[in-house]
Design a protein around this motif. Sequence first.
Motif, PDB file in Angstrom:
ATOM      1  N   GLN A  53       0.766  -1.288   0.027  1.00 25.18           N
ATOM      2  CA  GLN A  53       0.007   0.003  -0.031  1.00 25.18           C
ATOM      3  C   GLN A  53       0.776   1.341  -0.024  1.00 25.18           C
ATOM      4  OE1 GLN A  53      -2.618  -0.347   3.355  1.00 25.18           O
ATOM      5  NE2 GLN A  53      -3.700  -1.944   2.598  1.00 25.18           N
ATOM      6  N   ASN A  54       1.985   1.281   0.826  1.00 22.05           N
ATOM      7  CA  ASN A  54       2.893   2.532   0.927  1.00 22.05           C
ATOM      8  C   ASN A  54       3.535   2.758  -0.580  1.00 22.05           C
ATOM      9  OD1 ASN A  54       2.128   2.653   3.636  1.00 22.05           O
ATOM     10  ND2 ASN A  54       4.142   1.646   4.307  1.00 22.05           N
ATOM     11  N   LEU A  55       4.059   1.556  -1.011  1.00 26.79           N
ATOM     12  CA  LEU A  55       4.855   1.709  -2.261  1.00 26.79           C
ATOM     13  C   LEU A  55       3.879   2.242  -3.493  1.00 26.79           C
ATOM     14  CD1 LEU A  55       6.908  -1.601  -2.440  1.00 26.79           C
ATOM     15  CD2 LEU A  55       7.704   0.989  -2.084  1.00 26.79           C
ATOM     16  N   LEU A  56       2.604   1.593  -3.594  1.00 21.85           N
ATOM     17  CA  LEU A  56       1.574   2.057  -4.568  1.00 21.85           C
ATOM     18  C   LEU A  56       1.020   3.592  -4.202  1.00 21.85           C
ATOM     19  CD1 LEU A  56      -0.846  -1.029  -4.698  1.00 21.85           C
ATOM     20  CD2 LEU A  56       0.534  -0.105  -6.511  1.00 21.85           C
ATOM     21  N   ALA A  57       1.102   4.120  -3.085  1.00 26.95           N
ATOM     22  CA  ALA A  57       0.713   5.486  -2.805  1.00 26.95           C
ATOM     23  C   ALA A  57       1.860   6.576  -2.929  1.00 26.95           C
ATOM     24  CB  ALA A  57       0.201   5.672  -1.173  1.00 26.95           C
ATOM     25  N   GLU A  58       3.121   6.255  -2.303  1.00 26.29           N
ATOM     26  CA  GLU A  58       4.133   6.921  -2.396  1.00 26.29           C
ATOM     27  C   GLU A  58       5.256   6.747  -3.372  1.00 26.29           C
ATOM     28  OE1 GLU A  58       5.440   6.958   1.478  1.00 26.29           O
ATOM     29  OE2 GLU A  58       3.412   7.308   2.320  1.00 26.29           O
ATOM     30  N   GLY A  59       5.344   5.351  -4.018  1.00 30.19           N
ATOM     31  CA  GLY A  59       6.317   5.214  -4.771  1.00 30.19           C
ATOM     32  C   GLY A  59       7.516   4.569  -3.807  1.00 30.19           C
ATOM     33  N   CYS A  60       8.496   4.026  -4.634  1.00 34.05           N
ATOM     34  CA  CYS A  60       9.759   3.408  -3.836  1.00 34.05           C
ATOM     35  C   CYS A  60      10.449   4.461  -3.647  1.00 34.05           C
ATOM     36  CB  CYS A  60      10.377   2.175  -4.821  1.00 34.05           C
ATOM     37  SG  CYS A  60      11.454   1.275  -3.918  1.00 34.05           S
ATOM     38  N   ARG A  61      10.646   4.899  -2.297  1.00 30.07           N
ATOM     39  CA  ARG A  61      11.513   6.313  -2.202  1.00 30.07           C
ATOM     40  C   ARG A  61      12.829   5.799  -1.687  1.00 30.07           C
ATOM     41  NH1 ARG A  61       7.169   9.227   1.858  1.00 30.07           N
ATOM     42  NH2 ARG A  61       8.903  10.885   1.911  1.00 30.07           N
ATOM     43  N   GLU A  62      12.792   4.714  -1.248  1.00 31.57           N
ATOM     44  CA  GLU A  62      14.250   4.447  -0.693  1.00 31.57           C
ATOM     45  C   GLU A  62      14.991   3.449  -1.745  1.00 31.57           C
ATOM     46  OE1 GLU A  62      16.308   2.291   3.134  1.00 31.57           O
ATOM     47  OE2 GLU A  62      14.003   2.216   3.053  1.00 31.57           O
ATOM     48  N   ALA A  63      16.373   3.843  -2.165  1.00 35.17           N
ATOM     49  CA  ALA A  63      17.141   3.091  -3.155  1.00 35.17           C
ATOM     50  C   ALA A  63      17.258   1.613  -2.770  1.00 35.17           C
ATOM     51  CB  ALA A  63      18.390   3.592  -3.372  1.00 35.17           C
ATOM     52  N   LEU A  64      17.270   0.722  -3.734  1.00 36.07           N
ATOM     53  CA  LEU A  64      17.565  -0.541  -3.628  1.00 36.07           C
ATOM     54  C   LEU A  64      18.960  -0.824  -3.495  1.00 36.07           C
ATOM     55  CD1 LEU A  64      14.994  -2.241  -5.929  1.00 36.07           C
ATOM     56  CD2 LEU A  64      14.646  -1.332  -3.682  1.00 36.07           C
ATOM     57  N   MET A  65      19.770  -1.584  -2.539  1.00 35.59           N
ATOM     58  CA  MET A  65      21.071  -1.665  -2.627  1.00 35.59           C
ATOM     59  C   MET A  65      21.447  -2.693  -3.518  1.00 35.59           C
ATOM     60  SD  MET A  65      21.903  -1.222   1.367  1.00 35.59           S
ATOM     61  CE  MET A  65      21.432   0.084   2.361  1.00 35.59           C
ATOM     62  N   VAL A  66      22.301  -2.580  -4.509  1.00 32.46           N
ATOM     63  CA  VAL A  66      22.964  -3.516  -5.224  1.00 32.46           C
ATOM     64  C   VAL A  66      24.338  -3.789  -5.445  1.00 32.46           C
ATOM     65  CG1 VAL A  66      22.912  -4.170  -8.094  1.00 32.46           C
ATOM     66  CG2 VAL A  66      20.879  -3.080  -7.031  1.00 32.46           C
ATOM     67  N   TRP A  67      24.805  -5.170  -5.439  1.00 33.94           N
ATOM     68  CA  TRP A  67      26.340  -5.363  -5.451  1.00 33.94           C
ATOM     69  C   TRP A  67      26.528  -5.564  -6.859  1.00 33.94           C
ATOM     70  CZ3 TRP A  67      28.359 -11.055  -4.474  1.00 33.94           C
ATOM     71  CH2 TRP A  67      29.638 -11.136  -4.621  1.00 33.94           C
ATOM     72  N   GLU A  68      27.671  -4.814  -7.378  1.00 32.38           N
ATOM     73  CA  GLU A  68      28.284  -4.878  -8.504  1.00 32.38           C
ATOM     74  C   GLU A  68      29.470  -5.507  -8.808  1.00 32.38           C
ATOM     75  OE1 GLU A  68      29.825  -1.813 -12.145  1.00 32.38           O
ATOM     76  OE2 GLU A  68      29.624  -1.038 -10.265  1.00 32.38           O
ATOM     77  N   THR A  69      29.480  -6.768  -9.247  1.00 33.14           N
ATOM     78  CA  THR A  69      30.490  -7.669  -9.338  1.00 33.14           C
ATOM     79  C   THR A  69      30.622  -8.188 -10.619  1.00 33.14           C
ATOM     80  OG1 THR A  69      31.282  -9.691  -7.876  1.00 33.14           O
ATOM     81  CG2 THR A  69      29.215  -9.585  -8.302  1.00 33.14           C
TER      82      THR A  69
END
Length: 270
Positions: free
Chosen positions: A22-38
Amino acid sequence: MLPELRDLIPPLQEEESKQLEQNLLAEGCREALMVWETSQSVIDGSASDEAVYILVDGHNRYSICKKHHLDFKIHILSFISLKEVREFMIDNQLGRRNLMPEQAAYLRGLRYNNEKLEKGKYNRDEHKGQNVPYDSEGKKESTSERLAKQYNVSEKTIKRDAEFADGIDRLAPSLKKDILGGKIKVKKSDIQLLGQIPVDEPISSMDDVTTLLSPRVSTLTVEPLVKNTTEVNTLKKRIKNLVSQIDATNDIELCNELISCTIELKNLLT
């Protein structure tokens, strides 16, 4: 998304999952996803230097975003090895407030088992002069002692958590998810005992768990209670002492210690 890293993330309870969606639908994904570059060679030991990007944090948000075609940002992280990534993910999860006691116990136990396994590998190569960890007073420090200090629990709790993690890892993924997510209630002591039983393939149902435990259940009736009596009484006294100090201070560390002691006492009594 790497399955072995994805499985380190404790499952959300149903209400938590609905609220997050519900939060994501209402506000979008505000916090960045953490990704490992390897590179692929780091992941599977191949000779390929092809760049790969592995999700490290934000698995639940990623799944919801993909489901609803929501945009999201990423934050690139750098790690040397999968082992370093696993440790980061475990510590990152344990730093969150919404973990159930069983989830926290599993992650601490998993960290202990992983490090103990690595230490065993190194000890077989003594000629390499592997470093031995020491505490602040210059004394040799075991893995359980170090993790107990890091997570503010007792050394015995770390070792019980390791037994619990052994038992959980004998389960099929769906059953493991249901137990750690709170959908299936089971005694922690039963899962600890399960960790001592050799199995040929993952256990897929609670009926199978009951069948495996039934010849050993009698050993659980009295002995653990007697063995833990002293520690239970010590924790109760410590909790009473901490509670008595609350009115006289606003110290956050005192509150954190009270929470930790209470969770530890609950684990002893279940």
